[in-house]
Design an enzyme around this catalytic site. Structure first.
Site, PDB file in Angstrom:
ATOM      1  N   LYS A 179       0.862  -1.195   0.000  1.00 30.44           N
ATOM      2  CA  LYS A 179       0.000   0.000   0.000  1.00 30.44           C
ATOM      3  C   LYS A 179       0.890   1.234   0.000  1.00 30.44           C
ATOM      4  CE  LYS A 179      -2.002   2.486   3.200  1.00 30.44           C
ATOM      5  NZ  LYS A 179      -1.814   3.816   2.574  1.00 30.44           N
ATOM      6  N   GLU A 217       9.104  14.379  16.940  1.00 26.63           N
ATOM      7  CA  GLU A 217       9.552  14.419  15.545  1.00 26.63           C
ATOM      8  C   GLU A 217       8.736  15.462  14.784  1.00 26.63           C
ATOM      9  OE1 GLU A 217       8.843  10.876  13.129  1.00 26.63           O
ATOM     10  OE2 GLU A 217      10.862  11.153  12.327  1.00 26.63           O
ATOM     11  N   CYS A 230      13.103  10.228   8.263  1.00 26.70           N
ATOM     12  CA  CYS A 230      12.998   9.689   9.616  1.00 26.70           C
ATOM     13  C   CYS A 230      14.326   9.819  10.348  1.00 26.70           C
ATOM     14  CB  CYS A 230      12.532   8.251   9.576  1.00 26.70           C
ATOM     15  SG  CYS A 230      13.321   7.324   8.272  1.00 26.70           S
ATOM     16  N   GLU A 247       9.868   0.509  10.759  1.00 26.84           N
ATOM     17  CA  GLU A 247      10.905   1.536  10.648  1.00 26.84           C
ATOM     18  C   GLU A 247      10.204   2.853  10.941  1.00 26.84           C
ATOM     19  OE1 GLU A 247      12.802   4.355   9.679  1.00 26.84           O
ATOM     20  OE2 GLU A 247      12.955   3.744   7.568  1.00 26.84           O
TER      21      GLU A 247
END
Ligand code: ADP
Length: 496
Positions: free
Chosen positions: A188, A395, A298, A264
């Site tokens: 996806k 983040e 990331c 991840e």
């Protein structure tokens, strides 16, 4: 209904964009015939709309992947798997301009960076194509009247859920080890950036993969993504994205069929500059560490710690450097930073900037929108930060970093590790001993010394702490897509 539309990019002119769901090597509309809009982040205008997968489409994709896994794909020799993959890598390279242009159009990354991404996609798929016929078990000598060996076997049908920051690159990191080891895939793409993967799917078919080996659906996380992570006939789910969604996926995997999970996730990576660093080099890497891909990495080096002897000089030069980053049209050759991917991301980042200001941090540069159309944000540096501030803990996923001073090595390590994340870290120093001591002490899956963001498909990548589970890339990723079968053969002799 036609499942292809004519779109245009400044690089390629008109091209044919698939918009369907790619299931069993065919383009289909989706059971419920739903569609959603794809937005150009540079202009905020609709590029096109693509078919949206629901749970029913996930079921069909899983059925196709299951059938291929149990029949056609099983019959393909490792050597032939390798050939398919290397052919696919060649096709990606032959279509580099188109794939890169679609990536820039949909994601907003500069065309130069997008070309870099697509080159890395081909390299990654070729690398794993090379592994396909080198997956080996062991013989283990236990007793003279027995023969023991292990077989690394594929896990089965793998659900793969990818983010929007590197749409094609993340796809290649996922399919490379999965296909090399003989699994089948239901992928996806992210709802913000479905277009490049759809173009890629045509290349999978052209490379000759049997139907059902690679299935691609466009759709939303809460619907199609959730259907994948809770599906009873998916054997493994691999996810790249936010930590919060990672938790949801792991819960869904656990409470459905205990499918295997690799994650991840996010990061808040420290970038540490010692007094003895080559300052000019360090500034370039620190700048690249945070502003590459508009801060949407990331592993972005968001917390910059500079030793007190060079702090003032460093900050001064870093500010100048950040202001020189060219922000603007992704299709301009000299653009370094394009728009953020979506209105939602733009709003999130701006709210972090607001919170930094409210908590008393100082905006050294940036802090504002860039221009008046598109989701552009100025490269932003905060100073006068404290560890407990939101901008130091969470983040941000945008072109926003915080800079602070440290006294000595011990403090640098303490500050570096003062986060729930552990994806990456970097050290800048000319002292070999410092670099090794500090990299050993940092709790991160990747440590860069005198560089940043230099990823390679040969080198494992993944998180310590809450930055993830498992590893992508390198030989390490093969283990995430195989399960060991131990076979014990009795060679006769007396019964006990
Ligand atoms: P972001 O918040 O930066 O968009 P996400 O982690 O939400 O990042 O998204 C990464 C990927 O995860 C996307 O493909 C998205 O559709 C998918 N996703 C989001 N929510 C879920 C969920 N609840 N279950 C499964 N997948 C999800």
């Amino acid at each position: 209904m036609s499942l292809t539309v004519k779109l245009t990019t400044p690089v390629t002119g008109a091209y044919q964009q698939p918009i369907g769901l790619f299931i069993n090597n065919e383009w289909v509309e989706g059971v419920d015939k739903k569609k959603f809009d794809v937005i150009n982040p540079s202009t905020e205008e609709v590029i096109t709309s693509v078919c949206e997968a629901t749970e029913k489409d996930v079921d069909l994709a899983v059925a196709a992947a299951r059938k291929a896994f149990e029949t056609s794909w099983k019959q393909v020799t490792p050597r032939q798997r390798s050939r398919f993959m290397i052919k696919l890598a060649d096709l990606v390279e032959n279509n580099l301009e188109l794939l890169a242009a679609v990536e820039s159009l949909d994601n907003g990354k500069s065309i130069a960076m997008a070309k870099g991404d697509v080159g890395a996609v081909a390299a990654c798929i070729r690398y794993y194509g090379g592994w396909a016929d080198k997956i080996e078990g062991k013989t283990i000598d236990i007793a003279p009247d027995m023969f023991h060996y292990t077989r690394p076997e594929p896990i089965g049908v793998c659900g793969q859920i990818i983010p929007w920051n590197f749409p094609l690159l993340m796809l290649s990191w996922k399919i490379g080890p999965a296909l090399a080891t003989g699994n089948t895939i239901v992928m996806k793409s992210a709802e913000q950036t479905p277009l490049s993967a759809l173009v890629f799917a045509n290349l999978v078919k052209e490379a000759g993969f049997p139907a059902g080996v690679f299935n691609l659906i466009s759709g939303f996380g809460k619907v199609a993504g959730a259907a994948i992570s809770s599906h009873m006939d998916i054997d493994k789910v691999a996810f790249t994205g936010s930590t919060i969604v990672g938790r949801t996926i792991m819960k869904a995997a656990a409470s459905s069929n205990l499918k295997k999970v690799t994650l991840e996730l996010g990061g808040k990576s420290p970038n540490i500059v010692f007094n003895d660093a080559d300052i000019e080099q360090a500034i370039s890497w620190v700048n690249f560490g945070i502003y590459f891909n508009h801060g949407q990495c990331c592993c972005a080096g968001t917390r910059i710690f500079v030793q007190e002897g060079i702090y003032d000089k460093f900050l001064d030069a870093f500010k100048k450097r950040a202001q020189q980053n060219k922000v603007g049209d992704p299709f301009a050759q000299d653009t370094f930073q394009g728009p953020q991917v979506s209105q939602l991301q733009y709003d999130r980042i701006m709210s972090y900037i607001k919170s930094g200001k409210e908590e008393g941090a100082t905006v050294e540069v940036g802090g504002q929108r860039h221009g008046d159309k598109g989701y552009f944000i100025q490269p932003t540096i905060f100073s006068n930060v404290r560890p407990e501030m939101k901008i130091m803990q969470e983040e941000i996923f945008g072109p926003v970093c915080a800079i602070a001073k440290f006294k000595d090595e011990e403090e640098a390590i303490k500050l570096g590790n003062e986060t729930t994340y552990g994806l990456a870290a970097a050290i800048h120093t000319k002292d070999l001993n410092t670099s090794i001591r500090v990299s050993n002490a940092l709790k991160a899956g990747t440590v860069w010394v005198n560089c940043y963001n230099l990823l390679s498909h040969q080198l494992p990548f993944g998180g310590f702490k809450q930055s993830g589970i498992g590893r992508e890339l390198g030989e390490a990723a093969l283990a995430e897509y195989t399960q060991i079968k131990s076979v014990a053969v009795r060679l006769g002799g007396p019964l006990f």
